[in-house]
Design an enzyme around this catalytic site. Structure first.
Site, PDB file in Angstrom:
ATOM      1  N   ASP A  20       0.835  -1.206   0.000  1.00 31.97           N
ATOM      2  CA  ASP A  20       0.000   0.000   0.000  1.00 31.97           C
ATOM      3  C   ASP A  20       0.869   1.255   0.000  1.00 31.97           C
ATOM      4  O   ASP A  20       1.945   1.277   0.599  1.00 31.97           O
ATOM      5  CB  ASP A  20      -0.903  -0.029   1.250  1.00 31.97           C
ATOM      6  CG  ASP A  20      -2.149   0.813   1.084  1.00 31.97           C
ATOM      7  OD1 ASP A  20      -2.542   1.091  -0.061  1.00 31.97           O
ATOM      8  OD2 ASP A  20      -2.749   1.182   2.114  1.00 31.97           O
ATOM      9  N   HIS A  21       0.395   2.290  -0.657  1.00 31.94           N
ATOM     10  CA  HIS A  21       1.028   3.617  -0.640  1.00 31.94           C
ATOM     11  C   HIS A  21       2.538   3.573  -0.800  1.00 31.94           C
ATOM     12  O   HIS A  21       3.279   3.918   0.124  1.00 31.94           O
ATOM     13  CB  HIS A  21       0.695   4.363   0.665  1.00 31.94           C
ATOM     14  CG  HIS A  21      -0.708   4.868   0.701  1.00 31.94           C
ATOM     15  ND1 HIS A  21      -1.148   5.897  -0.098  1.00 31.94           N
ATOM     16  CD2 HIS A  21      -1.774   4.476   1.437  1.00 31.94           C
ATOM     17  CE1 HIS A  21      -2.434   6.119   0.160  1.00 31.94           C
ATOM     18  NE2 HIS A  21      -2.841   5.256   1.059  1.00 31.94           N
ATOM     19  N   GLY A 120      -7.359   7.934   8.633  1.00 27.14           N
ATOM     20  CA  GLY A 120      -7.433   8.025  10.079  1.00 27.14           C
ATOM     21  C   GLY A 120      -8.771   8.576  10.539  1.00 27.14           C
ATOM     22  O   GLY A 120      -9.692   8.777   9.756  1.00 27.14           O
ATOM     23  N   HIS A 147      -9.835   4.812   0.167  1.00 27.18           N
ATOM     24  CA  HIS A 147      -8.939   4.791   1.344  1.00 27.18           C
ATOM     25  C   HIS A 147      -9.567   5.636   2.443  1.00 27.18           C
ATOM     26  O   HIS A 147     -10.404   6.498   2.187  1.00 27.18           O
ATOM     27  CB  HIS A 147      -7.580   5.373   0.970  1.00 27.18           C
ATOM     28  CG  HIS A 147      -6.730   4.434   0.176  1.00 27.18           C
ATOM     29  ND1 HIS A 147      -5.515   3.961   0.603  1.00 27.18           N
ATOM     30  CD2 HIS A 147      -6.940   3.865  -1.041  1.00 27.18           C
ATOM     31  CE1 HIS A 147      -5.004   3.155  -0.316  1.00 27.18           C
ATOM     32  NE2 HIS A 147      -5.841   3.080  -1.316  1.00 27.18           N
ATOM     33  N   ALA A 149     -11.508   4.741   4.885  1.00 22.35           N
ATOM     34  CA  ALA A 149     -12.914   4.430   5.153  1.00 22.35           C
ATOM     35  C   ALA A 149     -13.171   4.072   6.616  1.00 22.35           C
ATOM     36  O   ALA A 149     -14.312   4.057   7.046  1.00 22.35           O
ATOM     37  CB  ALA A 149     -13.382   3.298   4.242  1.00 22.35           C
ATOM     38  N   SER A 150     -12.112   3.841   7.384  1.00 20.85           N
ATOM     39  CA  SER A 150     -12.306   3.396   8.773  1.00 20.85           C
ATOM     40  C   SER A 150     -13.080   4.402   9.609  1.00 20.85           C
ATOM     41  O   SER A 150     -13.829   4.024  10.500  1.00 20.85           O
ATOM     42  CB  SER A 150     -10.940   3.156   9.440  1.00 20.85           C
ATOM     43  OG  SER A 150     -10.211   2.208   8.703  1.00 20.85           O
TER      44      SER A 150
END
Ligand code: ZN
Length: 154
Positions: A20-21, A120, A147, A149-150
């Site tokens: 990722d990233h 975040g 990204h 989405a938490s």
């Protein structure tokens, strides 16, 4: 690098391992050679022309390994961006007019979009620009990746 691959190898479930990233083509190559099934090349900090060149090269390298490539257009506030004010956030959202050109030019398999999502957790609830997301869905022929989405409210 091997930890995730070993865990996937020992799982009874079919798993992919994703980088990722990543902004570093050498690291991407090392992960592809190790057996990662997908990589995210993140050139979202670059000017548009350079953000085409970086994923295009990552796609070229990934094809030799049967892996797929995710790239990002626009920039998410949070971990990957120092700017978190609302004006800068809006300016950095993914432009649907650029997105189709970007995917066609780079050959990426998935596109991470910035539609108000934030890496975040945030003090205030995040509001997604769902009209922008729908416009992106209409013009981009590959899966869109959300990204950050938490921290989204239900
Ligand atoms: Zn992310």
């Amino acid at each position: 690098m091997r930890l995730a691959l070993d865990a996937a190898d020992h799982s009874p479930a079919p798993l992919g391992v994703h980088l990722d990233h990543c902004r570093d083509l050498d690291e991407i190559t090392a992960c592809l050679e190790a057996g990662y099934t997908s990589v995210m090349v993140d050139g979202s900090h670059l000017p548009f022309a350079e953000n085409i060149a970086l994923p295009t090269e990552a796609v070229r390298r990934a094809r030799d390994h049967g892996a797929w490539v995710e790239a990002e257009l626009g920039a998410l506030p949070g971990d990957e961006d120092v700017s978190t004010d609302a004006v800068a956030q809006a300016a950095a959202m993914t432009d649907p007019r650029q997105a189709a050109d970007f995917v066609a030019a780079t050959g990426v398999d998935a596109l991470a979009v910035a539609v108000g999502n934030v890496h975040g957790f945030t003090k205030e609830p995040v509001r997604l620009d769902l009209d922008r997301l729908a416009a992106l869905h209409d013009v981009v022929p590959v899966p869109l990746v959300l990204h950050g989405a938490s921290g989204l409210p239900d």
